[in-house]
Motif scaffolding. Structure first.
Motif, PDB file in Angstrom:
ATOM      1  N   ASP A  18      13.719 -16.834 -42.378  1.00 53.27           N
ATOM      2  CA  ASP A  18      12.409 -17.061 -41.777  1.00 53.27           C
ATOM      3  C   ASP A  18      12.551 -17.677 -40.394  1.00 53.27           C
ATOM      4  O   ASP A  18      11.813 -17.330 -39.463  1.00 53.27           O
ATOM      5  CB  ASP A  18      11.566 -17.983 -42.662  1.00 53.27           C
ATOM      6  CG  ASP A  18      11.156 -17.314 -43.968  1.00 53.27           C
ATOM      7  OD1 ASP A  18      11.232 -16.067 -44.045  1.00 53.27           O
ATOM      8  OD2 ASP A  18      10.773 -18.030 -44.911  1.00 53.27           O
ATOM      9  N   ALA A  22      11.346 -16.296 -36.845  1.00 53.06           N
ATOM     10  CA  ALA A  22      10.462 -17.122 -36.023  1.00 53.06           C
ATOM     11  C   ALA A  22      11.012 -17.284 -34.618  1.00 53.06           C
ATOM     12  O   ALA A  22      10.262 -17.238 -33.629  1.00 53.06           O
ATOM     13  CB  ALA A  22      10.275 -18.490 -36.675  1.00 53.06           C
ATOM     14  N   ALA A  25      10.435 -14.141 -32.707  1.00 52.09           N
ATOM     15  CA  ALA A  25       9.030 -14.040 -32.321  1.00 52.09           C
ATOM     16  C   ALA A  25       8.719 -14.990 -31.167  1.00 52.09           C
ATOM     17  O   ALA A  25       7.985 -14.637 -30.234  1.00 52.09           O
ATOM     18  CB  ALA A  25       8.136 -14.351 -33.519  1.00 52.09           C
ATOM     19  N   ALA A  26       9.282 -16.210 -31.217  1.00 56.02           N
ATOM     20  CA  ALA A  26       9.047 -17.186 -30.152  1.00 56.02           C
ATOM     21  C   ALA A  26       9.569 -16.674 -28.816  1.00 56.02           C
ATOM     22  O   ALA A  26       8.939 -16.881 -27.772  1.00 56.02           O
ATOM     23  CB  ALA A  26       9.722 -18.511 -30.516  1.00 56.02           C
ATOM     24  N   ASP A  30       5.416 -15.458 -29.019  1.00 54.79           N
ATOM     25  CA  ASP A  30       4.521 -15.674 -30.145  1.00 54.79           C
ATOM     26  C   ASP A  30       4.400 -17.175 -30.442  1.00 54.79           C
ATOM     27  O   ASP A  30       5.397 -17.844 -30.717  1.00 54.79           O
ATOM     28  CB  ASP A  30       5.063 -14.946 -31.381  1.00 54.79           C
ATOM     29  CG  ASP A  30       4.129 -15.077 -32.572  1.00 54.79           C
ATOM     30  OD1 ASP A  30       3.151 -14.332 -32.613  1.00 54.79           O
ATOM     31  OD2 ASP A  30       4.402 -15.936 -33.428  1.00 54.79           O
ATOM     32  N   GLU A  31       3.174 -17.697 -30.401  1.00 52.59           N
ATOM     33  CA  GLU A  31       2.964 -19.133 -30.597  1.00 52.59           C
ATOM     34  C   GLU A  31       3.278 -19.574 -32.021  1.00 52.59           C
ATOM     35  O   GLU A  31       3.818 -20.662 -32.234  1.00 52.59           O
ATOM     36  CB  GLU A  31       1.519 -19.496 -30.239  1.00 52.59           C
ATOM     37  CG  GLU A  31       1.205 -19.347 -28.753  1.00 52.59           C
ATOM     38  CD  GLU A  31      -0.209 -19.792 -28.429  1.00 52.59           C
ATOM     39  OE1 GLU A  31      -0.892 -20.319 -29.335  1.00 52.59           O
ATOM     40  OE2 GLU A  31      -0.625 -19.624 -27.268  1.00 52.59           O
ATOM     41  N   ASP A  32       2.925 -18.759 -33.003  1.00 49.35           N
ATOM     42  CA  ASP A  32       3.216 -19.123 -34.389  1.00 49.35           C
ATOM     43  C   ASP A  32       4.719 -19.195 -34.634  1.00 49.35           C
ATOM     44  O   ASP A  32       5.201 -20.067 -35.364  1.00 49.35           O
ATOM     45  CB  ASP A  32       2.578 -18.107 -35.342  1.00 49.35           C
ATOM     46  CG  ASP A  32       1.058 -18.216 -35.366  1.00 49.35           C
ATOM     47  OD1 ASP A  32       0.550 -19.286 -34.991  1.00 49.35           O
ATOM     48  OD2 ASP A  32       0.400 -17.232 -35.747  1.00 49.35           O
ATOM     49  N   GLY A  33       5.449 -18.271 -34.030  1.00 49.80           N
ATOM     50  CA  GLY A  33       6.904 -18.298 -34.166  1.00 49.80           C
ATOM     51  C   GLY A  33       7.488 -19.567 -33.571  1.00 49.80           C
ATOM     52  O   GLY A  33       8.367 -20.212 -34.175  1.00 49.80           O
ATOM     53  N   ALA A  35       5.941 -22.412 -33.169  1.00 42.80           N
ATOM     54  CA  ALA A  35       5.528 -23.543 -34.001  1.00 42.80           C
ATOM     55  C   ALA A  35       6.442 -23.698 -35.210  1.00 42.80           C
ATOM     56  O   ALA A  35       6.777 -24.817 -35.618  1.00 42.80           O
ATOM     57  CB  ALA A  35       4.079 -23.358 -34.446  1.00 42.80           C
ATOM     58  N   THR A  36       6.845 -22.577 -35.791  1.00 42.96           N
ATOM     59  CA  THR A  36       7.754 -22.627 -36.941  1.00 42.96           C
ATOM     60  C   THR A  36       9.099 -23.218 -36.549  1.00 42.96           C
ATOM     61  O   THR A  36       9.665 -24.052 -37.266  1.00 42.96           O
ATOM     62  CB  THR A  36       7.956 -21.214 -37.519  1.00 42.96           C
ATOM     63  OG1 THR A  36       6.697 -20.712 -37.983  1.00 42.96           O
ATOM     64  CG2 THR A  36       8.942 -21.228 -38.682  1.00 42.96           C
ATOM     65  N   TRP A  38       9.648 -25.192 -34.014  1.00 46.33           N
ATOM     66  CA  TRP A  38       9.419 -26.605 -33.683  1.00 46.33           C
ATOM     67  C   TRP A  38       9.368 -27.463 -34.944  1.00 46.33           C
ATOM     68  O   TRP A  38       9.994 -28.523 -35.014  1.00 46.33           O
ATOM     69  CB  TRP A  38       8.107 -26.731 -32.902  1.00 46.33           C
ATOM     70  CG  TRP A  38       7.813 -28.117 -32.424  1.00 46.33           C
ATOM     71  CD1 TRP A  38       8.195 -28.682 -31.244  1.00 46.33           C
ATOM     72  CD2 TRP A  38       7.070 -29.127 -33.127  1.00 46.33           C
ATOM     73  NE1 TRP A  38       7.731 -29.976 -31.159  1.00 46.33           N
ATOM     74  CE2 TRP A  38       7.044 -30.274 -32.301  1.00 46.33           C
ATOM     75  CE3 TRP A  38       6.423 -29.170 -34.372  1.00 46.33           C
ATOM     76  CZ2 TRP A  38       6.398 -31.454 -32.687  1.00 46.33           C
ATOM     77  CZ3 TRP A  38       5.783 -30.336 -34.758  1.00 46.33           C
ATOM     78  CH2 TRP A  38       5.767 -31.459 -33.907  1.00 46.33           C
ATOM     79  N   ARG A  39       8.635 -27.001 -35.954  1.00 44.81           N
ATOM     80  CA  ARG A  39       8.530 -27.777 -37.193  1.00 44.81           C
ATOM     81  C   ARG A  39       9.882 -27.933 -37.879  1.00 44.81           C
ATOM     82  O   ARG A  39      10.151 -28.964 -38.507  1.00 44.81           O
ATOM     83  CB  ARG A  39       7.533 -27.118 -38.147  1.00 44.81           C
ATOM     84  CG  ARG A  39       6.071 -27.329 -37.782  1.00 44.81           C
ATOM     85  CD  ARG A  39       5.155 -26.932 -38.931  1.00 44.81           C
ATOM     86  NE  ARG A  39       5.264 -25.506 -39.229  1.00 44.81           N
ATOM     87  CZ  ARG A  39       4.499 -24.571 -38.688  1.00 44.81           C
ATOM     88  NH1 ARG A  39       3.575 -24.902 -37.804  1.00 44.81           N
ATOM     89  NH2 ARG A  39       4.646 -23.305 -39.017  1.00 44.81           N
TER      90      ARG A  39
END
Length: 209
Positions: A18, A22, A25-26, A30-33, A35-36, A38-39
């Motif tokens: 995953d 991510a 995608a980043a 892609d912002e969601d990618g 964020a994943t 980063w988390r």
């Protein structure tokens, strides 16, 4: 004979996979990618800077991620390479901050309490970092010599390979491996001493009651 039992975990659900997706995608914006990513990596980055940074680990972490965003489109590599790149940036920022502070004259400023607290919404990562056991572990690591503490944070907390840590701190891989091993033994001994001290304190409290 029955059919072979299937693994309890579907390989498609592997968190590492995953994170790879991510990151890809980043890199495409892609912002969601992002964020994943980063988390997944921010908690260990913040803990590293708490021990190895000069001051203001949250600010240093924010500056680090800002530089990551600026250079992400040119980044090449997988998660291991990204992790090494992230902590390289963080280390350089911490070193730069220390140099600036050494050159900066001491200026008396107003007590922050007199102007009121700055509103801040704690993130899940900050809450986790504030956990008592985590704080105690970080304080123990901070008792090590600075160079050794940094190796422990990069190897154990950041999860970098020995080779990446060696390149980052300018040491041989064997030196890093031995230094981290000795540091962990010392930390284990210190943790045992603290536990015994806490146990004695609790027993004393019980007797007083």
């Amino acid at each position: 004979m029955g059919a072979p039992r299937e693994s309890a975990q579907d390989p498609a659900d592997d968190p590492a996979d995953d994170l790879v997706l991510a990151l890809a995608a980043a890199r495409r914006g892609d912002e969601d990618g992002f964020a994943t990513v980063w988390r997944a990596l921010h908690p260990s980055l913040l803990r590293y800077l708490q021990v190895c940074g000069d001051e203001g680990p949250e600010d240093l972490a924010a500056e680090t991620w800002l530089r990551v965003v600026r250079g992400l489109d040119a980044f090449e590599g997988g998660i291991a390479e990204f992790r090494a790149w992230l902590f390289t940036i963080a280390r350089h920022r911490a070193i730069d901050q220390g140099r600036l502070r050494a050159r900066r004259p001491v200026v008396t400023v107003a007590d922050p309490q007199s102007v009121g607290p700055v509103p801040e919404v704690p993130s899940a990562e900050q809450v986790a970092t504030d956990n008592e056991s985590t704080d105690r572990a970080l304080r123990l690591v901070a008792t090590l010599p600075p160079e050794q503490a940094e190796m422990v944070m990069l190897r154990v907390v950041a999860g970098l390979d020995v080779g990446d840590v060696a390149r980052l701190v300018g040491k041989r891989s064997g030196t890093v491996r031995v230094s981290v091993h000795r540091a962990l033994k010392r930390l284990a001994s210190s943790a045992d001493m603290l536990r015994r001290h806490d146990d004695e304190g609790r027993r004393d409290d019980g007797h007083e009651r």
